[in-house]
Motif scaffolding. Sequence first.
Motif, PDB file in Angstrom:
ATOM      1  N   TYR A  43       0.843  -1.194   0.000  1.00 23.04           N
ATOM      2  CA  TYR A  43       0.000   0.000   0.000  1.00 23.04           C
ATOM      3  C   TYR A  43       0.875   1.240   0.000  1.00 23.04           C
ATOM      4  O   TYR A  43       2.080   1.177   0.274  1.00 23.04           O
ATOM      5  N   PHE A  44       0.278   2.382  -0.291  1.00 23.96           N
ATOM      6  CA  PHE A  44       0.955   3.668  -0.178  1.00 23.96           C
ATOM      7  C   PHE A  44       0.617   4.277   1.174  1.00 23.96           C
ATOM      8  O   PHE A  44      -0.556   4.348   1.554  1.00 23.96           O
ATOM      9  N   ASP A  45       1.659   4.730   1.901  1.00 26.25           N
ATOM     10  CA  ASP A  45       1.414   5.362   3.197  1.00 26.25           C
ATOM     11  C   ASP A  45       1.054   6.838   3.001  1.00 26.25           C
ATOM     12  O   ASP A  45       0.931   7.319   1.868  1.00 26.25           O
ATOM     13  N   LYS A  46       0.892   7.570   4.098  1.00 25.73           N
ATOM     14  CA  LYS A  46       0.481   8.969   4.037  1.00 25.73           C
ATOM     15  C   LYS A  46       1.490   9.859   3.326  1.00 25.73           C
ATOM     16  O   LYS A  46       1.137  10.912   2.816  1.00 25.73           O
ATOM     17  N   SER A  47       2.750   9.419   3.280  1.00 19.74           N
ATOM     18  CA  SER A  47       3.802  10.175   2.603  1.00 19.74           C
ATOM     19  C   SER A  47       4.003   9.711   1.163  1.00 19.74           C
ATOM     20  O   SER A  47       4.987  10.058   0.526  1.00 19.74           O
ATOM     21  N   SER A  48       3.083   8.894   0.678  1.00 20.34           N
ATOM     22  CA  SER A  48       3.123   8.347  -0.682  1.00 20.34           C
ATOM     23  C   SER A  48       4.284   7.388  -0.920  1.00 20.34           C
ATOM     24  O   SER A  48       4.734   7.223  -2.048  1.00 20.34           O
ATOM     25  N   ASN A  49       4.767   6.749   0.149  1.00 19.04           N
ATOM     26  CA  ASN A  49       5.790   5.716   0.013  1.00 19.04           C
ATOM     27  C   ASN A  49       5.108   4.371  -0.161  1.00 19.04           C
ATOM     28  O   ASN A  49       4.130   4.076   0.526  1.00 19.04           O
ATOM     29  N   LEU A  50       5.620   3.556  -1.063  1.00 19.76           N
ATOM     30  CA  LEU A  50       5.089   2.223  -1.261  1.00 19.76           C
ATOM     31  C   LEU A  50       5.634   1.314  -0.168  1.00 19.76           C
ATOM     32  O   LEU A  50       6.847   1.258   0.044  1.00 19.76           O
ATOM     33  N   CYS A  51       4.757   0.621   0.549  1.00 19.52           N
ATOM     34  CA  CYS A  51       5.133  -0.171   1.719  1.00 19.52           C
ATOM     35  C   CYS A  51       4.611  -1.598   1.607  1.00 19.52           C
ATOM     36  O   CYS A  51       3.567  -1.837   1.020  1.00 19.52           O
TER      37      CYS A  51
END
Length: 85
Positions: free
Chosen positions: A39-47
Amino acid sequence: MTEDEAARWMLAEYERDGFLYQEAAASHLFQLQDETLAYFDKSSNLCVGKGVLKIFNTLTPDAVYERAGKFWRIRLETDQPGRQQ
Protein backbone atom coordinates in the motif's frame (compact mmCIF):
# COMPACT_ATOMS: atom_id res chain seq x y z
CA MET A 1 -1.87 -14.45 -2.81
CA THR A 2 -2.33 -14.50 0.96
CA GLU A 3 -0.25 -12.53 3.45
CA ASP A 4 1.50 -15.77 4.44
CA GLU A 5 2.30 -16.60 0.82
CA ALA A 6 3.60 -13.07 0.28
CA ALA A 7 5.85 -13.30 3.34
CA ARG A 8 7.16 -16.67 2.19
CA TRP A 9 7.86 -15.22 -1.25
CA MET A 10 9.83 -12.44 0.46
CA LEU A 11 11.67 -15.08 2.52
CA ALA A 12 12.64 -17.00 -0.63
CA GLU A 13 13.98 -13.81 -2.24
CA TYR A 14 15.87 -12.90 0.94
CA GLU A 15 17.39 -16.37 1.29
CA ARG A 16 18.36 -16.51 -2.39
CA ASP A 17 20.24 -13.19 -2.36
CA GLY A 18 21.12 -12.70 1.32
CA PHE A 19 19.24 -9.39 1.29
CA LEU A 20 15.90 -7.95 0.19
CA TYR A 21 15.13 -4.34 -0.71
CA GLN A 22 11.85 -3.06 0.70
CA GLU A 23 11.00 -1.18 -2.49
CA ALA A 24 11.48 -4.26 -4.68
CA ALA A 25 9.32 -6.41 -2.42
CA ALA A 26 6.59 -3.78 -2.10
CA SER A 27 6.61 -3.11 -5.85
CA HIS A 28 6.22 -6.80 -6.66
CA LEU A 29 3.41 -7.23 -4.13
CA PHE A 30 1.66 -4.02 -5.23
CA GLN A 31 1.30 -5.46 -8.74
CA LEU A 32 -1.04 -8.06 -7.23
CA GLN A 33 -3.53 -5.24 -6.55
CA ASP A 34 -4.26 -6.19 -2.95
CA GLU A 35 -3.79 -3.42 -0.37
CA THR A 36 -3.23 -5.98 2.40
CA LEU A 37 -0.02 -7.00 0.60
CA ALA A 38 1.32 -3.54 -0.33
CA TYR A 39 0.00 0.00 0.00
CA PHE A 40 0.96 3.67 -0.18
CA ASP A 41 1.41 5.36 3.20
CA LYS A 42 0.48 8.97 4.04
CA SER A 43 3.80 10.18 2.60
CA SER A 44 3.12 8.35 -0.68
CA ASN A 45 5.79 5.72 0.01
CA LEU A 46 5.09 2.22 -1.26
CA CYS A 47 5.13 -0.17 1.72
CA VAL A 48 4.88 -3.89 2.37
CA GLY A 49 1.57 -4.70 4.08
CA LYS A 50 1.72 -4.76 7.87
CA GLY A 51 0.46 -8.34 8.13
CA VAL A 52 2.96 -9.52 5.53
CA LEU A 53 5.76 -7.71 7.34
CA LYS A 54 4.78 -9.25 10.69
CA ILE A 55 4.95 -12.76 9.21
CA PHE A 56 8.21 -12.01 7.37
CA ASN A 57 9.78 -10.74 10.60
CA THR A 58 8.75 -13.96 12.36
CA LEU A 59 10.28 -16.03 9.56
CA THR A 60 13.57 -14.09 9.67
CA PRO A 61 14.55 -13.65 13.33
CA ASP A 62 18.24 -13.18 12.46
CA ALA A 63 17.69 -10.60 9.72
CA VAL A 64 18.44 -6.94 10.30
CA TYR A 65 16.84 -3.97 8.56
CA GLU A 66 19.17 -1.27 7.25
CA ARG A 67 17.10 1.89 7.59
CA ALA A 68 19.41 4.04 5.46
CA GLY A 69 19.30 1.62 2.52
CA LYS A 70 15.80 0.30 3.24
CA PHE A 71 16.66 -3.37 2.97
CA TRP A 72 16.85 -6.51 5.06
CA ARG A 73 20.11 -8.43 5.27
CA ILE A 74 21.76 -11.27 7.15
CA ARG A 75 22.99 -10.30 10.61
CA LEU A 76 26.74 -9.77 10.99
CA GLU A 77 28.80 -10.37 14.13
CA THR A 78 29.50 -6.63 14.26
CA ASP A 79 25.80 -5.63 14.33
CA GLN A 80 24.29 -4.01 17.38
CA PRO A 81 21.46 -5.85 19.17
CA GLY A 82 18.02 -5.28 17.69
CA ARG A 83 16.35 -5.58 14.35
CA GLN A 84 17.17 -2.17 12.89
CA GLN A 85 20.68 -0.95 12.17
